[in-house]
Design a protein around this motif. Structure first.
Motif, PDB file in Angstrom:
ATOM      1  N   PRO A  28     -47.799 -65.348 -56.363  1.00  0.00           N
ATOM      2  CA  PRO A  28     -46.514 -65.677 -55.747  1.00  0.00           C
ATOM      3  C   PRO A  28     -46.152 -67.154 -55.908  1.00  0.00           C
ATOM      4  O   PRO A  28     -47.007 -68.024 -55.760  1.00  0.00           O
ATOM      5  N   ASP A  29     -44.896 -67.389 -56.264  1.00  0.00           N
ATOM      6  CA  ASP A  29     -44.333 -68.729 -56.385  1.00  0.00           C
ATOM      7  C   ASP A  29     -45.239 -69.655 -57.201  1.00  0.00           C
ATOM      8  O   ASP A  29     -45.546 -70.776 -56.804  1.00  0.00           O
ATOM      9  N   ARG A  30     -45.663 -69.164 -58.360  1.00  0.00           N
ATOM     10  CA  ARG A  30     -46.552 -69.927 -59.251  1.00  0.00           C
ATOM     11  C   ARG A  30     -45.932 -70.026 -60.634  1.00  0.00           C
ATOM     12  O   ARG A  30     -45.218 -69.128 -61.077  1.00  0.00           O
ATOM     13  N   ARG A  32     -41.691 -69.557 -63.653  1.00  0.00           N
ATOM     14  CA  ARG A  32     -42.152 -69.457 -62.271  1.00  0.00           C
ATOM     15  C   ARG A  32     -41.842 -68.063 -61.739  1.00  0.00           C
ATOM     16  O   ARG A  32     -40.799 -67.500 -62.021  1.00  0.00           O
ATOM     17  N   ASP A  82     -41.255 -65.427 -58.397  1.00  0.00           N
ATOM     18  CA  ASP A  82     -40.580 -65.587 -57.114  1.00  0.00           C
ATOM     19  C   ASP A  82     -41.613 -65.605 -55.979  1.00  0.00           C
ATOM     20  O   ASP A  82     -42.824 -65.547 -56.219  1.00  0.00           O
ATOM     21  N   ALA A  83     -41.145 -65.672 -54.744  1.00  0.00           N
ATOM     22  CA  ALA A  83     -42.035 -65.773 -53.576  1.00  0.00           C
ATOM     23  C   ALA A  83     -42.936 -64.552 -53.419  1.00  0.00           C
ATOM     24  O   ALA A  83     -43.982 -64.615 -52.778  1.00  0.00           O
ATOM     25  N   SER A  84     -42.562 -63.431 -54.018  1.00  0.00           N
ATOM     26  CA  SER A  84     -43.375 -62.212 -53.956  1.00  0.00           C
ATOM     27  C   SER A  84     -44.313 -62.068 -55.151  1.00  0.00           C
ATOM     28  O   SER A  84     -45.047 -61.086 -55.246  1.00  0.00           O
TER      29      SER A  84
END
Length: 147
Positions: free
Chosen positions: A71-73, A117, A119-121
């Protein structure tokens, strides 16, 4: 006197042609991807993952997603694409939907590398666009970039 060849069969053919064009236009505008003979696989591990798709023929466009474990990487992404005929394009998208990496298929396998990148999931998105594509395949390999 009616025009020669303008009988009911010819009118039916013209209607069928208009209908098929309308259906093709709706498919192109709706984000639909049709594939015949698809083979698909995906794998995700703690070190990275991959997606592989092969097909006999493909037509249309579709945004697809891969659930990564990151996530978010920021990921290092390698895309491979190949198709014998027609057009095939793979776009890797950032969380806002912008194209970060694009690759057009050719009879010889093509490769592109870049960073994107998730997303947050932890979802990685990509778009497949095909027009008359035949006997093709694509792969997306990814791994996290070390901080």
């Amino acid at each position: 006197m009616p025009e020669a060849g303008a009988g009911p069969g010819r009118r039916y053919g013209a209607r069928l042609l208009r209908l098929s064009r309308a259906l093709w236009l709706m498919m192109a505008l709706s984000g639909c991807l049709l594939m015949s003979g698809p083979t698909q696989s995906a794998d995700s591990t703690a070190d990275g993952g991959n997606v592989y798709v092969s097909f006999v023929s493909a037509e249309g466009s579709q945004v697809r997603s891969v659930a990564t474990q990151f996530p978010d990487r920021e990921l290092e992404v390698i895309v491979f694409a190949q198709n014998e005929r027609g057009q095939l394009r793979i776009d890797v998208l950032d969380p806002q939907g912008s194209v970060v990496l694009a690759l057009n298929g050719q009879p010889e396998e093509q490769t592109r590398t870049g960073r994107v990148r998730t997303d947050a999931s932890g979802v990685l998105r990509y778009r497949v666009q095909a027009s008359g594509a035949q006997n093709g395949s694509f792969s997306i390999l990814y791994q996290p970039v070390e901080p």
